[in-house]
Design a protein around this motif. Structure first.
Motif, PDB file in Angstrom:
ATOM      1  N   GLY A  57       0.289  11.081   3.603  1.00  0.00           N
ATOM      2  CA  GLY A  57      -0.076  12.377   4.140  1.00  0.00           C
ATOM      3  C   GLY A  57      -1.172  12.356   5.167  1.00  0.00           C
ATOM      4  O   GLY A  57      -1.553  13.408   5.680  1.00  0.00           O
ATOM      5  N   ALA A  58      -1.702  11.183   5.506  1.00  0.00           N
ATOM      6  CA  ALA A  58      -2.826  11.132   6.441  1.00  0.00           C
ATOM      7  C   ALA A  58      -2.549  10.236   7.642  1.00  0.00           C
ATOM      8  O   ALA A  58      -2.574  10.669   8.789  1.00  0.00           O
ATOM      9  N   MET A  59      -2.243   8.943   7.387  1.00  0.00           N
ATOM     10  CA  MET A  59      -2.060   8.015   8.501  1.00  0.00           C
ATOM     11  C   MET A  59      -1.311   6.781   8.023  1.00  0.00           C
ATOM     12  O   MET A  59      -1.520   6.294   6.915  1.00  0.00           O
ATOM     13  N   GLY A  60      -0.429   6.267   8.894  1.00  0.00           N
ATOM     14  CA  GLY A  60       0.304   5.055   8.578  1.00  0.00           C
ATOM     15  C   GLY A  60      -0.518   3.814   8.843  1.00  0.00           C
ATOM     16  O   GLY A  60      -1.553   3.838   9.506  1.00  0.00           O
ATOM     17  N   GLY A  61      -0.021   2.699   8.331  1.00  0.00           N
ATOM     18  CA  GLY A  61      -0.685   1.419   8.554  1.00  0.00           C
ATOM     19  C   GLY A  61      -0.170   0.741   9.812  1.00  0.00           C
ATOM     20  O   GLY A  61       0.965   0.956  10.244  1.00  0.00           O
ATOM     21  N   SER A  62      -0.987  -0.123  10.396  1.00  0.00           N
ATOM     22  CA  SER A  62      -0.620  -0.779  11.650  1.00  0.00           C
ATOM     23  C   SER A  62       0.454  -1.839  11.454  1.00  0.00           C
ATOM     24  O   SER A  62       1.160  -2.193  12.403  1.00  0.00           O
ATOM     25  N   GLU A  63       0.627  -2.331  10.236  1.00  0.00           N
ATOM     26  CA  GLU A  63       1.568  -3.432  10.011  1.00  0.00           C
ATOM     27  C   GLU A  63       3.022  -2.983   9.999  1.00  0.00           C
ATOM     28  O   GLU A  63       3.921  -3.820  10.048  1.00  0.00           O
ATOM     29  N   THR A  64       3.286  -1.689   9.904  1.00  0.00           N
ATOM     30  CA  THR A  64       4.672  -1.200   9.924  1.00  0.00           C
ATOM     31  C   THR A  64       4.901  -0.247  11.090  1.00  0.00           C
ATOM     32  O   THR A  64       5.814   0.573  11.066  1.00  0.00           O
ATOM     33  N   GLU A  65       4.069  -0.361  12.125  1.00  0.00           N
ATOM     34  CA  GLU A  65       4.136   0.553  13.266  1.00  0.00           C
ATOM     35  C   GLU A  65       5.428   0.364  14.055  1.00  0.00           C
ATOM     36  O   GLU A  65       5.904  -0.759  14.257  1.00  0.00           O
ATOM     37  N   VAL A  66       6.006   1.467  14.496  1.00  0.00           N
ATOM     38  CA  VAL A  66       7.172   1.425  15.376  1.00  0.00           C
ATOM     39  C   VAL A  66       6.709   1.045  16.778  1.00  0.00           C
ATOM     40  O   VAL A  66       5.804   1.676  17.342  1.00  0.00           O
ATOM     41  N   ASP A  67       7.318  -0.021  17.365  1.00  0.00           N
ATOM     42  CA  ASP A  67       6.943  -0.463  18.706  1.00  0.00           C
ATOM     43  C   ASP A  67       8.194  -0.725  19.532  1.00  0.00           C
ATOM     44  O   ASP A  67       9.319  -0.412  19.121  1.00  0.00           O
ATOM     45  N   ASP A  68       8.012  -1.334  20.691  1.00  0.00           N
ATOM     46  CA  ASP A  68       9.123  -1.536  21.617  1.00  0.00           C
ATOM     47  C   ASP A  68      10.191  -2.474  21.065  1.00  0.00           C
ATOM     48  O   ASP A  68      11.327  -2.490  21.564  1.00  0.00           O
ATOM     49  N   ASN A  69       9.859  -3.265  20.047  1.00  0.00           N
ATOM     50  CA  ASN A  69      10.817  -4.219  19.495  1.00  0.00           C
ATOM     51  C   ASN A  69      11.552  -3.683  18.273  1.00  0.00           C
ATOM     52  O   ASN A  69      12.368  -4.391  17.675  1.00  0.00           O
TER      53      ASN A  69
END
Length: 894
Positions: A379-391
């Motif tokens: 409910g606040a913020m996601g983690g950087s290790e599962t971030e959606v990126d260009d790949n």
């Protein structure tokens, strides 16, 4: 909460009033307006143009000389014979045939709007004149991309949510399902010379409404909810797009590359509903330009098509959602595909967040994890290790409902103030998750080519009845008269029904003979009841009073009749407690005491210093400071805290008192709520020199004198030694007397219970507070003092007063109070008729050579209202009193 007027227009089928009038309605019936901005102003003069030719710059390896067709829209600009305009551009993606956004000379770069505005002109770039510039998304203030210019094409627009819902569900009532976010997608709408603001609906007003007005209205944190409310306050019916009312999840079939997804919910009490969908075949790319403009005008930065869809749906519906990169999620999970676990953090777990911070979550936080590690703060913020990126090639889409109070505490603890937190801590409805999930999947399919790769997971712990009936709160029956009597209106049942149905309440009218709530003489009358069922997104309508407030707001409180309310001319009843407090203040002030006001909340250390049990005090979960974390159990500790500071300030003798409330866990009402007790507390203190000069005897007597002053003529209250008092029956009383020394204090007893204490303090308490040797205090329940200060007039006698003293020798263990009470009772019963008598203490003396006895002296004053008394008559009367004292207490007259 920012509202786009053009976005709102997509959901209504009537003409809005001018913005000034609309703002007036919003301020009066919806929420306080903090500001209005016309963003079309910063796009003034900017047009679409087509690059006809693009040649390398003769003196640069990266610049190009372009000739563009603007449909001759711009004025006062140098053109060639063919009507084309020359512009130098350094963007790597510029090429002939491209439709672009042109900022002609004299226009302002939108990115600089509100700062030091940069106005373009025709100027030379390495010897070649450039008329204005071709703009990037960053320069247009609609994104952060500055690597290339904006490419405008038919795909810059995206079909509306209403449209593609109708395609799948039919268009039975297309007029009631207004267009959402764009107009036609034909090339005609993007022809050269078209105003950029008009082509992408940036000729828009942004209305900023104060967030506090929507504290209990999570639906109003979406453009769709605001559109509904605007229709309601304008008296027009609103119908949500079909996809808002029915999810139709059954239409989604697994057509993509199969993916395995497991969801585990360990905290269903905090996360009543958690939905997740795995999607494969995702192509990450920029969102359509129209899509980006909707986000940027409301302050959200476009990132890529997947992330933009989650933000877009959040801004539209008020429901936050999150996307995870499936492959990253699977890599962090066990062997059986991707796993999402909703749980509390384990000991010493940490997580790296999207904002670059690494935190150790609080123990009670709602966390999103795999079966191995944390991947997000729920409910606040996601983690950087599962971030959606260009790949990213596949994603997991999350739509969940989190406990608003838990989200708020986690947000405050870790400084996470995101758009999602803003919405989640208002209490989202779990019944909207499937609609949001369905619409998000449709939009992702359209913008990224995503395909459903596994069955949609719906971990649902919402009550089955509420799921089936589609309401958060049960229907509320309310009478028409109940509403009108409280609002002062004369609305008919049909009027009320229309007002509520305009904002999609379901209202059923029922007429029956019933007992009218305000009918004269209680005669049965016929009245209409409304059975009001609020839509699932209205989590705030639960009682009849909520319905009354909703009707009044929608109709307009400004329409209240200008009539003075009726009131009785009977005199107002006296507030006896208020009068008692005023009398006590006056009495103690005349006696030399000073009133202070201290906090009702105290530090736990303060309670421990005086020997009170901290576990008996209510603790404040959101204390303003560590010093204010407990409700106090008594007034004495707060007063003792002020003694040393006043002595240091130079006051050598003083008395401080306070009138206030106390609470304790041992005292609750039938509903389990804490009882409040009004009390009087007083502390008297003096430095040694001042004590020797102004006071006789122990400090107990100084405090006792104040107590007697307050008690006045209330002789039902008796002093009993604290050491012999029974304190077992009342825990809060035990906490009250905790600071007092049992052998040098007394309790006030009203014959049934202890109602106060007066005395000196324990040595441990004196040391803890640095009290002087001369210090004592009192604390009384105000309820016991009722009637103590009632005015009683006693006329003086016209005849001479006879005064006689008497000294009685009693055993050392006989208390003064016992002897005084006995003597006074005898004087009252044996005095001659029509006489006025007073009995005053004179002296207490104990001979050094006789420790077994003590002598107490009293002065009796007697006067008659009918005759002159003689010394002999008074002596005889006093002798009878002395004989009774000898019989009852073994007292010998000296």
């Amino acid at each position: 909460m920012k509202v786009s007027v053009n976005w709102v227009k997509q959901f209504i089928d009537f003409e809005l009033p001018p913005v000034e009038k609309l703002v007036e309605h919003i301020g009066a019936q919806l929420g306080g307006v903090e500001g209005v901005e016309y963003i079309g102003e910063k796009y003034k003069g900017i047009v679409l143009a087509k690059v006809v030719s693009c040649e390398p710059h003769p003196d640069s390896d990266h610049l190009h000389v372009c000739r563009i067709d603007d449909g001759r829209a711009a004025e006062n600009v140098e053109r060639g014979e063919d009507g084309l305009v020359q512009v130098v551009c350094g963007a790597p993606n510029v090429r002939a045939g491209l439709t672009v956004v042109w900022l002609p000379p004299g226009s302002t770069v939108p990115e600089t709007w509100g700062k030091d505005r940069f106005v373009l002109s025709a100027r030379e770039l390495r010897g070649v004149v450039s008329n204005g510039m071709l703009a990037s998304a960053k320069e247009l203030a609609i994104g952060e991309d500055h690597d290339g210019i904006v490419e405008v094409s038919d795909s810059s627009h995206v079909s509306s949510h209403s449209e593609h819902s109708e395609e799948s569900q039919g268009t039975e009532d297309s007029s009631a399902a207004p267009q959402n976010d764009v107009d036609a997608t034909s090339s005609e709408a993007l022809r050269p010379g078209t105003s950029f603001a008009e082509a992408f609906q940036l000729d828009d007003f942004i209305i900023d409404i104060e967030n506090k007005m929507f504290t209990h209205r999570p639906d109003c944190f979406g453009q769709l909810g605001i559109a509904r409310e605007i229709a309601g306050i304008l008296g027009r019916p609103f119908r949500s797009p079909e996809w808002v009312l029915q999810a139709h999840l059954e239409e989604f079939k697994v057509t993509g590359e199969p993916l395995q997804l497991t969801v585990i919910n360990e905290v269903p009490n905090l996360v009543p509903r958690f939905m997740a969908a795995a999607l494969s075949g995702v192509e990450i790319k920029p969102s359509p330009l129209q899509f980006q403009t909707w986000l940027s005008r409301l302050g959200v930065r476009p990132i890529n098509n997947v992330v933009d869809v989650t933000n877009y749906i959040m801004l539209l519906t008020g429901q936050p959602l999150h996307a995870y990169d499936y492959d990253k999620l699977q890599a962090l999970s066990g062997e059986n595909g991707a796993t999402i676990a909703v749980r509390h953090p384990r000991s010493n777990e940490e997580i790296a967040l999207l904002n670059g911070k690494t935190i150790k979550p609080r123990e009670e936080a709602i966390m999103i994890a795999t079966d191995k590690q944390l991947i997000g703060v729920g409910g606040a913020m996601g983690g950087s290790e599962t971030e959606v990126d260009d790949n990213t090639k596949a994603i997991v889409l999350e739509v969940a409902t989190f406990d608003m109070y838990s989200i708020r505490r986690t947000s405050m603890a870790h400084g996470l103030f995101t758009e999602a937190v803003t919405r989640f801590n208002k209490g989202q409805s779990p019944l909207q998750n499937d609609e949001v999930m369905a619409e998000s999947i449709r939009t992702l399919q359209q913008l990224s080519g995503a395909q459903l790769a596994a069955e949609i997971v719906d971990n649902n712990h919402v009550d089955q009845t509420r799921r089936e009936r589609r309401w958060v709160h049960p229907p509320v029956p309310v009478a028409t008269e109940f509403i009108n009597s409280r609002l002062g209106f004369s609305l008919t049942p049909e009027d009320i029904q229309t007002l509520l149905q305009n904002v999609e309440f379901h209202v059923e009218l029922r007429t029956s003979d019933s007992q009218h709530p305000t009918s004269d003489f209680g005669h049965p009358t016929s009245e209409t009841q409304l059975i009001v069922t609020s839509p699932f997104w209205r989590t705030d309508v639960e009682t009849r009073e909520d319905v009354v407030e909703e009707v009044g707001r929608l109709y307009g409180f400004d329409k209240l009749p200008l009539e003075l309310p009726e009131r009785s001319i009977k005199p107002a009843a006296h507030d006896t407690l208020f009068d008692l407090k005023a009398t006590i203040r006056s009495t103690l002030a005349k006696a030399g005491a000073n009133e202070v006001l201290t906090y009702s909340f105290v530090h736990g250390d303060l309670l421990e210093k005086v020997g009170q049990d901290v576990s008996q005090a209510y603790q404040v979960s959101n204390a303003l400071s560590p010093d204010l974390q407990y409700y106090r159990l008594g007034l004495t500790p707060s007063l003792l805290e002020k003694v040393h500071s006043n002595i240091k300030a130079g006051y050598d003798r003083f008395a401080l008192f306070e009138l206030g409330k106390v609470h304790g866990k041992s005292e609750t009402d039938e509903d389990g709520l804490p009882k409040e007790f009004e009390r009087l507390g007083l502390v008297v203190a003096a430095e040694p020199k001042a004590a020797a000069r102004f006071y006789d005897g122990a400090p107990y007597y100084a405090a006792r004198k104040f107590a007697m002053t307050v008690i006045g003529t209330n002789r039902t209250l008796q002093l009993v030694p604290l050491a012999t008092a029974d304190l077992d029956s009342h825990e809060l009383t035990r906490q009250m007397v905790a600071p007092y020394e049992p052998d040098r204090s007394a309790v006030l007893h009203d014959g049934e219970r202890i109602v106060g204490v007066v005395g000196e303090f324990k040595r441990s308490v004196a040391r803890a507070f640095k009290l002087p040797d001369f210090c004592a205090g009192l604390e009384l329940f105000l309820g016991a003092l009722a009637g103590a200060h009632s005015e009683q007039y006693t006329s003086l006698s016209r005849y001479p007063e006879v005064t006689q003293d008497i000294t009685l020798k009693v055993a050392a263990d006989v208390s003064y109070q016992a002897l005084y009470d006995m003597l006074w009772n005898e004087v009252e019963s044996k005095k001659p008729e029509q006489t006025l008598a007073t009995l005053e203490p004179l002296d207490i003396y104990q001979r050094p050579d006789d420790p077994e006895h003590k002598q107490l002296s009293f002065r009796l004053k007697v006067s008659s209202y009918v005759t002159t008394l003689t010394d002999k008559e008074v002596a005889t009367f006093l002798g009878l009193v002395a004989n009774t004292a000898k019989e009852k207490l073994g007292a010998e007259q000296v």
